[in-house]
Design a protein around this motif. Structure first.
Motif, PDB file in Angstrom:
ATOM      1  N   HIS A 134      -7.907   5.082  -6.823  1.00 44.43           N
ATOM      2  CA  HIS A 134      -8.638   6.247  -7.341  1.00 44.43           C
ATOM      3  C   HIS A 134      -9.486   6.814  -6.214  1.00 44.43           C
ATOM      4  O   HIS A 134     -10.598   6.350  -5.967  1.00 44.43           O
ATOM      5  CB  HIS A 134      -9.513   5.837  -8.529  1.00 44.43           C
ATOM      6  CG  HIS A 134      -9.884   6.982  -9.421  1.00 44.43           C
ATOM      7  ND1 HIS A 134     -10.624   8.054  -8.982  1.00 44.43           N
ATOM      8  CD2 HIS A 134      -9.614   7.228 -10.734  1.00 44.43           C
ATOM      9  CE1 HIS A 134     -10.806   8.909  -9.980  1.00 44.43           C
ATOM     10  NE2 HIS A 134     -10.200   8.423 -11.053  1.00 44.43           N
ATOM     11  N   ALA A 135      -8.947   7.832  -5.528  1.00 42.77           N
ATOM     12  CA  ALA A 135      -9.612   8.375  -4.353  1.00 42.77           C
ATOM     13  C   ALA A 135     -10.972   8.980  -4.687  1.00 42.77           C
ATOM     14  O   ALA A 135     -11.943   8.813  -3.936  1.00 42.77           O
ATOM     15  CB  ALA A 135      -8.721   9.427  -3.696  1.00 42.77           C
ATOM     16  N   ARG A 148      -7.370   6.924   4.771  1.00 42.47           N
ATOM     17  CA  ARG A 148      -6.003   7.444   4.684  1.00 42.47           C
ATOM     18  C   ARG A 148      -5.382   7.578   6.071  1.00 42.47           C
ATOM     19  O   ARG A 148      -4.205   7.252   6.270  1.00 42.47           O
ATOM     20  CB  ARG A 148      -6.017   8.795   3.977  1.00 42.47           C
ATOM     21  CG  ARG A 148      -6.168   8.697   2.457  1.00 42.47           C
ATOM     22  CD  ARG A 148      -6.272  10.065   1.828  1.00 42.47           C
ATOM     23  NE  ARG A 148      -6.207   9.983   0.370  1.00 42.47           N
ATOM     24  CZ  ARG A 148      -6.519  10.987  -0.441  1.00 42.47           C
ATOM     25  NH1 ARG A 148      -6.896  12.166   0.065  1.00 42.47           N
ATOM     26  NH2 ARG A 148      -6.436  10.838  -1.747  1.00 42.47           N
ATOM     27  N   VAL A 177      -9.017   3.471  -2.364  1.00 43.64           N
ATOM     28  CA  VAL A 177      -8.587   4.851  -2.137  1.00 43.64           C
ATOM     29  C   VAL A 177      -7.261   5.122  -2.826  1.00 43.64           C
ATOM     30  O   VAL A 177      -7.055   6.186  -3.426  1.00 43.64           O
ATOM     31  CB  VAL A 177      -8.494   5.129  -0.624  1.00 43.64           C
ATOM     32  CG1 VAL A 177      -7.784   6.457  -0.360  1.00 43.64           C
ATOM     33  CG2 VAL A 177      -9.875   5.137  -0.004  1.00 43.64           C
ATOM     34  N   ILE A 178      -6.344   4.154  -2.754  1.00 47.11           N
ATOM     35  CA  ILE A 178      -5.039   4.336  -3.378  1.00 47.11           C
ATOM     36  C   ILE A 178      -5.152   4.350  -4.900  1.00 47.11           C
ATOM     37  O   ILE A 178      -4.497   5.139  -5.587  1.00 47.11           O
ATOM     38  CB  ILE A 178      -4.080   3.228  -2.913  1.00 47.11           C
ATOM     39  CG1 ILE A 178      -3.747   3.430  -1.440  1.00 47.11           C
ATOM     40  CG2 ILE A 178      -2.797   3.219  -3.742  1.00 47.11           C
ATOM     41  CD1 ILE A 178      -2.940   2.310  -0.841  1.00 47.11           C
ATOM     42  N   TRP A 193       2.436   1.676  -3.555  1.00 51.96           N
ATOM     43  CA  TRP A 193       1.416   2.014  -4.552  1.00 51.96           C
ATOM     44  C   TRP A 193       0.967   3.463  -4.411  1.00 51.96           C
ATOM     45  O   TRP A 193       0.618   4.103  -5.390  1.00 51.96           O
ATOM     46  CB  TRP A 193       0.219   1.076  -4.426  1.00 51.96           C
ATOM     47  CG  TRP A 193       0.394  -0.224  -5.151  1.00 51.96           C
ATOM     48  CD1 TRP A 193       1.472  -1.049  -5.089  1.00 51.96           C
ATOM     49  CD2 TRP A 193      -0.526  -0.848  -6.059  1.00 51.96           C
ATOM     50  NE1 TRP A 193       1.290  -2.156  -5.880  1.00 51.96           N
ATOM     51  CE2 TRP A 193       0.080  -2.068  -6.486  1.00 51.96           C
ATOM     52  CE3 TRP A 193      -1.795  -0.517  -6.527  1.00 51.96           C
ATOM     53  CZ2 TRP A 193      -0.553  -2.927  -7.378  1.00 51.96           C
ATOM     54  CZ3 TRP A 193      -2.424  -1.388  -7.404  1.00 51.96           C
ATOM     55  CH2 TRP A 193      -1.803  -2.572  -7.829  1.00 51.96           C
ATOM     56  N   GLN A 194       0.954   3.974  -3.180  1.00 52.72           N
ATOM     57  CA  GLN A 194       0.540   5.358  -2.960  1.00 52.72           C
ATOM     58  C   GLN A 194       1.728   6.325  -2.968  1.00 52.72           C
ATOM     59  O   GLN A 194       1.556   7.506  -2.697  1.00 52.72           O
ATOM     60  CB  GLN A 194      -0.209   5.483  -1.621  1.00 52.72           C
ATOM     61  CG  GLN A 194      -1.071   6.727  -1.524  1.00 52.72           C
ATOM     62  CD  GLN A 194      -1.960   6.717  -0.306  1.00 52.72           C
ATOM     63  OE1 GLN A 194      -1.961   5.782   0.476  1.00 52.72           O
ATOM     64  NE2 GLN A 194      -2.741   7.767  -0.136  1.00 52.72           N
ATOM     65  N   ARG A 195       2.916   5.799  -3.253  1.00 56.08           N
ATOM     66  CA  ARG A 195       4.138   6.618  -3.304  1.00 56.08           C
ATOM     67  C   ARG A 195       4.348   7.378  -1.987  1.00 56.08           C
ATOM     68  O   ARG A 195       4.572   8.588  -1.969  1.00 56.08           O
ATOM     69  CB  ARG A 195       4.080   7.602  -4.478  1.00 56.08           C
ATOM     70  CG  ARG A 195       3.913   6.898  -5.827  1.00 56.08           C
ATOM     71  CD  ARG A 195       3.944   7.871  -6.994  1.00 56.08           C
ATOM     72  NE  ARG A 195       3.685   7.201  -8.249  1.00 56.08           N
ATOM     73  CZ  ARG A 195       4.589   6.555  -8.963  1.00 56.08           C
ATOM     74  NH1 ARG A 195       5.824   6.475  -8.521  1.00 56.08           N
ATOM     75  NH2 ARG A 195       4.259   5.972 -10.097  1.00 56.08           N
ATOM     76  N   MET A 196       4.271   6.620  -0.878  1.00 61.81           N
ATOM     77  CA  MET A 196       4.442   7.194   0.459  1.00 61.81           C
ATOM     78  C   MET A 196       5.726   6.693   1.121  1.00 61.81           C
ATOM     79  O   MET A 196       5.809   6.592   2.335  1.00 61.81           O
ATOM     80  CB  MET A 196       3.240   6.845   1.346  1.00 61.81           C
ATOM     81  CG  MET A 196       1.951   7.539   0.965  1.00 61.81           C
ATOM     82  SD  MET A 196       0.579   6.997   2.024  1.00 61.81           S
ATOM     83  CE  MET A 196       1.158   7.556   3.628  1.00 61.81           C
ATOM     84  N   LEU A 222      -8.895   0.386   1.330  1.00 68.39           N
ATOM     85  CA  LEU A 222      -7.581   1.016   1.201  1.00 68.39           C
ATOM     86  C   LEU A 222      -7.077   0.953  -0.234  1.00 68.39           C
ATOM     87  O   LEU A 222      -6.539   1.932  -0.763  1.00 68.39           O
ATOM     88  CB  LEU A 222      -6.589   0.337   2.146  1.00 68.39           C
ATOM     89  CG  LEU A 222      -6.798   0.595   3.641  1.00 68.39           C
ATOM     90  CD1 LEU A 222      -5.927  -0.340   4.475  1.00 68.39           C
ATOM     91  CD2 LEU A 222      -6.506   2.044   3.987  1.00 68.39           C
ATOM     92  N   LEU A 226       0.828  -1.205   0.000  1.00 64.07           N
ATOM     93  CA  LEU A 226       0.000   0.000   0.000  1.00 64.07           C
ATOM     94  C   LEU A 226       0.866   1.260   0.000  1.00 64.07           C
ATOM     95  O   LEU A 226       0.543   2.250  -0.669  1.00 64.07           O
ATOM     96  CB  LEU A 226      -0.922   0.000   1.218  1.00 64.07           C
ATOM     97  CG  LEU A 226      -1.952  -1.131   1.285  1.00 64.07           C
ATOM     98  CD1 LEU A 226      -2.699  -1.088   2.616  1.00 64.07           C
ATOM     99  CD2 LEU A 226      -2.938  -1.038   0.127  1.00 64.07           C
TER     100      LEU A 226
END
Length: 261
Positions: free
Chosen positions: A154-155, A169, A151-152, A28-31, A148, A25
């Protein structure tokens, strides 16, 4: 000596089991930098724990969750770019923690062991704490996985479908915070981000869905732990860094594997 290896292996396997889906996760969300920010805030938690004379794991958990909530609130309130907030909070919390530690009286604290960890020094009570946090994190991931991922991916679409985007989030941030706070005992503050990111990044090159990526990331993490401990035992190298280096080799192998497909 056998007990030491078994404790280290058990701790590493628990960490790999949690970091697989959670790292999926995160990547994928570039966090990726978010985990690094929390790792830096752990030094602030260390200062709080030493000054309040409470268990360091709980103090670090408090600091990491506080930074996660603050980041979430600032992002909503000021609508500031995430990368800017991460940079500000990361360096501010690190500087605050180092300054606080410099003013503390009492016996000297081995900061290197906290930063880099000692996988071969894991005690049974550490295993129980790690297993407890891992169980909670995995249960919450299992309950809210689809939300989750939505959201990641397509929010806006997830919001249209009726999902509480902000709550999901925040949940992800808190799960990362809990994992970083507890796992710092295993691989150290500066290396937990690598365990979150490297196996999941390697798995991302070999998978076609989030679920498949999570499973492969777990397998990559398990392989890194096993091979890293074997290397540490054979060449008397530090356990945590050896695991991360083996994870990096797995990532490189995944790049070549993808290239030949």
């Amino acid at each position: 000596m056998t007990d030491i290896l078994l404790n280290a292996l058990a701790a590493g396997l628990i960490l790999a089991l949690v970091c697989g889906p959670l790292g999926t996760l995160v990547t994928w969300q570039r966090m990726a930098y978010f985990g690094d920010t929390l790792a830096h805030s752990a030094l602030l938690g260390l200062a709080l724990g030493l000054s309040w004379q409470i268990r360091l794991e709980w103090a670090v958990l408090l600091a990491c969750t506080g930074i996660a909530v603050l980041l979430f609130a600032l992002q909503l309130w000021r609508d500031t770019a995430l990368d800017s907030l991460l940079g500000i909070l990361s360096h501010t919390s690190l500087a605050l923690g180092l300054v606080a530690l410099s003013f503390m009286d009492g016996p000297a604290f081995d900061l290197n062991s906290f930063l880099f960890g000692d996988l071969l020094a894991v005690m049974p009570e550490d295993l129980r704490l790690l297993a407890g946090i891992a169980t909670v994190v995995l249960l919450l991931l299992g309950c809210y996985w689809r939300g989750l991922v939505a959201v990641i991916a397509h929010a806006e679409l997830a919001a249209v479908e009726g999902r509480n985007v902000n709550a999901l989030r925040l949940l992800l941030m808190l799960l990362i915070a809990a994992t970083v706070a507890v796992a710092m005992k295993v691989v150290g503050v500066l290396l937990i981000t690598a365990m979150l990111i490297i196996p999941a990044s390697a798995a991302g090159r070999l998978s076609r869905s989030p679920e498949q990526c999570a499973v492969i990331a777990i397998l990559c993490g398990v392989a890194a732990v096993a091979s890293g401990l074997a290397a540490a035992w054979t060449w008397d190298s530090p356990g945590g860094p050896s695991v991360v280096l083996c994870a990096a080799l797995i990532f490189v192998a995944a790049q070549f594997s993808r290239g030949f497909r």
